[in-house]
Write a protein that holds these residues in place. Structure first.
Motif, PDB file in Angstrom:
ATOM      1  N   GLU A   1      -4.441  -5.152  42.798  1.00 43.25           N
ATOM      2  CA  GLU A   1      -3.817  -4.212  41.871  1.00 43.25           C
ATOM      3  C   GLU A   1      -2.423  -4.704  41.496  1.00 43.25           C
ATOM      4  O   GLU A   1      -1.748  -5.370  42.269  1.00 43.25           O
ATOM      5  N   LEU A   2      -2.022  -4.370  40.281  1.00 46.87           N
ATOM      6  CA  LEU A   2      -0.720  -4.778  39.791  1.00 46.87           C
ATOM      7  C   LEU A   2       0.367  -3.919  40.433  1.00 46.87           C
ATOM      8  O   LEU A   2       0.302  -2.696  40.403  1.00 46.87           O
ATOM      9  N   GLU A   3       1.371  -4.575  41.021  1.00 45.26           N
ATOM     10  CA  GLU A   3       2.443  -3.848  41.685  1.00 45.26           C
ATOM     11  C   GLU A   3       3.232  -3.024  40.674  1.00 45.26           C
ATOM     12  O   GLU A   3       3.527  -3.471  39.569  1.00 45.26           O
ATOM     13  N   TRP A   4       3.615  -1.811  41.118  1.00 48.67           N
ATOM     14  CA  TRP A   4       4.332  -0.883  40.240  1.00 48.67           C
ATOM     15  C   TRP A   4       5.663  -1.462  39.782  1.00 48.67           C
ATOM     16  O   TRP A   4       6.025  -1.385  38.612  1.00 48.67           O
ATOM     17  N   ASP A   5       6.428  -2.068  40.712  1.00 47.49           N
ATOM     18  CA  ASP A   5       7.744  -2.589  40.350  1.00 47.49           C
ATOM     19  C   ASP A   5       7.633  -3.737  39.352  1.00 47.49           C
ATOM     20  O   ASP A   5       8.522  -3.935  38.513  1.00 47.49           O
ATOM     21  N   LEU A   6       6.527  -4.480  39.403  1.00 44.91           N
ATOM     22  CA  LEU A   6       6.332  -5.566  38.451  1.00 44.91           C
ATOM     23  C   LEU A   6       6.087  -5.011  37.053  1.00 44.91           C
ATOM     24  O   LEU A   6       6.567  -5.565  36.055  1.00 44.91           O
ATOM     25  N   ARG A   7       5.357  -3.923  36.965  1.00 44.18           N
ATOM     26  CA  ARG A   7       5.123  -3.287  35.660  1.00 44.18           C
ATOM     27  C   ARG A   7       6.425  -2.770  35.050  1.00 44.18           C
ATOM     28  O   ARG A   7       6.673  -2.948  33.844  1.00 44.18           O
ATOM     29  N   ILE A   8       7.275  -2.167  35.868  1.00 44.52           N
ATOM     30  CA  ILE A   8       8.560  -1.681  35.368  1.00 44.52           C
ATOM     31  C   ILE A   8       9.426  -2.848  34.915  1.00 44.52           C
ATOM     32  O   ILE A   8      10.052  -2.808  33.843  1.00 44.52           O
ATOM     33  N   ALA A   9       9.481  -3.905  35.728  1.00 45.61           N
ATOM     34  CA  ALA A   9      10.281  -5.080  35.382  1.00 45.61           C
ATOM     35  C   ALA A   9       9.792  -5.717  34.089  1.00 45.61           C
ATOM     36  O   ALA A   9      10.589  -6.206  33.276  1.00 45.61           O
ATOM     37  N   ALA A  10       8.465  -5.714  33.873  1.00 44.52           N
ATOM     38  CA  ALA A  10       7.910  -6.274  32.639  1.00 44.52           C
ATOM     39  C   ALA A  10       8.364  -5.477  31.424  1.00 44.52           C
ATOM     40  O   ALA A  10       8.683  -6.047  30.373  1.00 44.52           O
ATOM     41  N   LEU A  11       8.419  -4.167  31.559  1.00 44.45           N
ATOM     42  CA  LEU A  11       8.838  -3.326  30.444  1.00 44.45           C
ATOM     43  C   LEU A  11      10.329  -3.513  30.149  1.00 44.45           C
ATOM     44  O   LEU A  11      10.749  -3.532  28.990  1.00 44.45           O
ATOM     45  N   VAL A  12      11.138  -3.666  31.186  1.00 38.84           N
ATOM     46  CA  VAL A  12      12.560  -3.935  30.991  1.00 38.84           C
ATOM     47  C   VAL A  12      12.758  -5.286  30.294  1.00 38.84           C
ATOM     48  O   VAL A  12      13.573  -5.425  29.384  1.00 38.84           O
ATOM     49  N   ALA A  13      11.983  -6.289  30.722  1.00 43.50           N
ATOM     50  CA  ALA A  13      12.064  -7.611  30.096  1.00 43.50           C
ATOM     51  C   ALA A  13      11.675  -7.533  28.620  1.00 43.50           C
ATOM     52  O   ALA A  13      12.313  -8.155  27.758  1.00 43.50           O
ATOM     53  N   ALA A  14      10.650  -6.764  28.318  1.00 41.20           N
ATOM     54  CA  ALA A  14      10.253  -6.580  26.916  1.00 41.20           C
ATOM     55  C   ALA A  14      11.377  -5.918  26.132  1.00 41.20           C
ATOM     56  O   ALA A  14      11.625  -6.258  24.971  1.00 41.20           O
ATOM     57  N   GLY A  15      12.065  -4.972  26.761  1.00 41.02           N
ATOM     58  CA  GLY A  15      13.188  -4.312  26.105  1.00 41.02           C
ATOM     59  C   GLY A  15      14.284  -5.289  25.726  1.00 41.02           C
ATOM     60  O   GLY A  15      14.876  -5.188  24.640  1.00 41.02           O
ATOM     61  N   ARG A  16      14.552  -6.254  26.582  1.00 39.51           N
ATOM     62  CA  ARG A  16      15.585  -7.240  26.275  1.00 39.51           C
ATOM     63  C   ARG A  16      15.243  -8.051  25.027  1.00 39.51           C
ATOM     64  O   ARG A  16      16.138  -8.522  24.317  1.00 39.51           O
ATOM     65  N   LEU A  17      13.962  -8.220  24.759  1.00 38.95           N
ATOM     66  CA  LEU A  17      13.538  -9.011  23.604  1.00 38.95           C
ATOM     67  C   LEU A  17      13.644  -8.241  22.297  1.00 38.95           C
ATOM     68  O   LEU A  17      13.572  -8.823  21.221  1.00 38.95           O
ATOM     69  N   ALA A  18      13.779  -6.916  22.377  1.00 41.11           N
ATOM     70  CA  ALA A  18      14.090  -6.087  21.207  1.00 41.11           C
ATOM     71  C   ALA A  18      13.125  -6.311  20.045  1.00 41.11           C
ATOM     72  O   ALA A  18      13.547  -6.535  18.907  1.00 41.11           O
ATOM     73  N   ASP A  19      11.841  -6.223  20.326  1.00 43.74           N
ATOM     74  CA  ASP A  19      10.833  -6.427  19.287  1.00 43.74           C
ATOM     75  C   ASP A  19      10.332  -5.079  18.778  1.00 43.74           C
ATOM     76  O   ASP A  19       9.626  -4.361  19.495  1.00 43.74           O
ATOM     77  N   PRO A  20      10.646  -4.709  17.530  1.00 41.22           N
ATOM     78  CA  PRO A  20      10.201  -3.422  16.993  1.00 41.22           C
ATOM     79  C   PRO A  20       8.690  -3.252  16.956  1.00 41.22           C
ATOM     80  O   PRO A  20       8.193  -2.135  16.892  1.00 41.22           O
ATOM     81  N   ARG A  21       7.958  -4.360  16.996  1.00 45.74           N
ATOM     82  CA  ARG A  21       6.494  -4.275  16.937  1.00 45.74           C
ATOM     83  C   ARG A  21       5.906  -3.619  18.188  1.00 45.74           C
ATOM     84  O   ARG A  21       4.739  -3.213  18.187  1.00 45.74           O
TER      85      ARG A  21
END
Length: 299
Positions: A128-148
């Protein structure tokens, strides 16, 4: 040794072609990803240097890595057999500036685990995918600032877990897109103060005057938690238009208080004066409200 001598960039130029030439051999990709794990944080630290040459050089190198390093990092991100490689990819991709990584990162964050699985089915399903990894992935996506990514982020702002709502709210604000104004305004009614504060900081990041009236109301609402009011006061300072200035002047808050420390930012609008940016900490925001989910600076 290369890390100690400061020549990781040269090593990367040697290893990278091998990873592409021998794509059928995962070991080359794994070595390259591990190299990125050591090299990228050093470059990120250099971007904070006051030396303009060092700063610009680090930004250029990160852009170069984001251009040709995306393929091996996305392969590592999709490798559900090697959590270590996945974690490196999540930790690195957000700093390379390639918006092509945003959607895969959000996809990773959205992977929900079934609540009830028998041991036999769980064995077939894999780890199973670790919860903290999912949160970190979303934060990383936020840094990329992609409106899509906004449609997927909207769904996550209603997630039952507060950490996911925090990360989604942060990522929405980072898009700087007008479509994020309404959902961020709705997040101001979230039951958790941390989500409300991140929503205000997100509105400040977008800097749209349409949201100013709502932000002014919250700053003046003494029933709200101080951390939320401070975040919204800070947002007024960032927006910095006449409506924000007039609204702030109508709000009578003791200048020595936490909220009052945020309002002077109105007279030093960072959008007009480079170098005048005040950090959320400087205006009394608690660290939890002034940082991204995962512990990284929010603005």
């Amino acid at each position: 040794l290369e890390e100690l001598t400061g020549s990781l960039g040269q090593l990367e130029r040697v290893v990278s072609p091998l990873a592409f030439a021998f794509g059928h051999k995962e070991v080359y990709r794994q070595i390259l990803v591990e190299l990125y794990d050591r090299y990228v944080p050093a470059l990120v630290a250099q971007t904070r240097s006051h030396d303009r040459k060092v700063h610009d050089g680090a930004l250029a190198e990160l852009k170069r890595l984001g251009s040709h390093g995306l393929k091996p990092l996305l392969e590592a991100l999709a490798d559900d057999r090697d959590e270590g490689q996945r974690r490196i990819a999540v930790g690195v991709l957000g700093y390379l500036g390639n918006k092509g990584a945003a959607a895969p990162l959000v996809h990773l964050a959205r992977q929900e685990s079934p609540r009830k699985l028998s041991p036999r089915l769980r064995a077939f399903r894999g780890p199973e995918l670790e919860w903290d990894l999912r949160i970190a992935a979303l934060v990383a996506a936020g840094r990329l600032a992609d409106p899509r990514t906004i449609p997927d982020l909207l769904e996550l702002t209603e997630h039952p877990e507060v950490a996911m709502r925090e990360a989604a709210t942060f990522a929405l604000g980072m898009t700087r897109d007008r479509r994020a104004i309404r959902p961020l305004s709705l997040s101001l009614a979230d039951k958790r103060n941390s989500v409300q504060a991140l929503a205000c900081l997100g509105l400040a990041h977008i800097g749209e005057s349409r949201a100013t009236r709502r932000v002014i109301q919250i700053v003046g609402d003494r029933e709200r938690d101080d951390s939320v009011r401070a975040a919204c006061a800070y947002a007024l300072g960032i927006i910095g238009d006449r409506q924000a200035e007039a609204g702030a002047l109508r709000i009578r808050i003791h200048p020595a208080g936490r909220i009052g420390q945020c309002l002077p930012a109105l007279h030093r609008n960072p959008r007009r004066e480079p170098g005048s940016h005040r950090s959320p900490h400087a205006c009394g925001l608690p660290r939890g409200a002034a940082r991204q989910p995962g512990g990284h600076p929010a603005l």
